[in-house]
Scaffold this motif. Structure first.
Motif: not given
Lengths: 113, 116
Positions: A86-93
């Motif tokens: 789950d390690t990552a960048m998470y973007f809300c859109a």
């Protein structure tokens, strides 16, 4: 114009624990869609979960769920039983009709073994 | 193909040269987006094409940047007289308009541009 705000630039969570990523937005539209995208180090953007604004029920996809508060214009992502992958960048859109897809600045999530 | 395809995957160019980045969207998608992502940063909107409407160019950082979408399908992002600050990953995405229940934007794997 639509705006999307992610107030947590970075977060960390212990493996197997639960973490919540925050997202707020601003719009005058009534019918719209909200998304969480994940971008691992491979840089491929992957859709994690989607919520249609007209649906009151919060979307759920396996370990991922959202808390959608339409009146408060809030759309947080909860990851349960966090895994190293789950390690990552998470973007809300945000997307509505023919308007462009609008992204927040992202939250860098690190899952710690 | 089944997904959004971008080419090249990586591009190294000398400062001052022009570059062209290509995006093949998913067939039939009316919307096409270009974003720029600097190392470890968020997505910077560049330009948006929707059907036959005039493109939204409000995100283009300078007049050295331009984009076209031919026949409502393939798009080319052109950067003229490249500068070192243009070094970034350029991401393309396509979608239907956001009206359908299963609408989402699909992304290509991006082009990593390095200006030396």
């Amino acid at each position: 114009a639509q705006t999307v705000t992610q107030s947590q630039p970075e977060m960390s969570v212990q493996e197997a624990e639960t973490v919540t990523l925050s997202c707020t937005y601003d719009t005058s539209e009534n019918n719209y869609y909200l998304f969480w995208y994940k971008q691992p180090p491979s840089r491929q953007m992957i859709l994690v979960i989607r919520q249609e604004a007209y649906k009151q029920q919060n979307a759920t996809e396996n370990r991922f769920s959202v808390n959608f508060q339409k009146a408060a214009k809030s759309f947080s992502l909860k990851i349960s039983d966090s895994q190293l992958g789950d390690t990552a960048m998470y973007f809300c859109a945000f997307g509505a009709g023919s308007y462009q897809l609008t992204f927040g600045k992202g939250t860098k999530l690190s899952v710690i073994p | 193909g089944a997904g959004v395809s971008q080419s090249p995957s990586n591009k190294v160019t000398e400062k001052g040269k022009d570059v062209e980045l290509r995006c093949d969207p998913i067939s039939g998608h009316t919307a096409l987006y270009w974003y720029r992502q600097s190392l470890g940063q968020g997505l910077e909107f560049l330009i948006y094409f929707q059907g036959n409407s005039a493109p939204d160019k409000s995100g283009l950082p300078s007049d050295r940047f331009s984009a076209e979408r031919t026949g409502g399908s393939v798009s080319t992002l052109t950067i003229q007289r490249t500068q070192q600050e243009d070094s970034a990953v350029y991401l393309c995405a396509s979608s239907w308009a956001f009206r359908g229940a299963d609408t989402e934007a699909f992304f290509g794997q991006g082009t990593r541009l390095t200006v030396v």
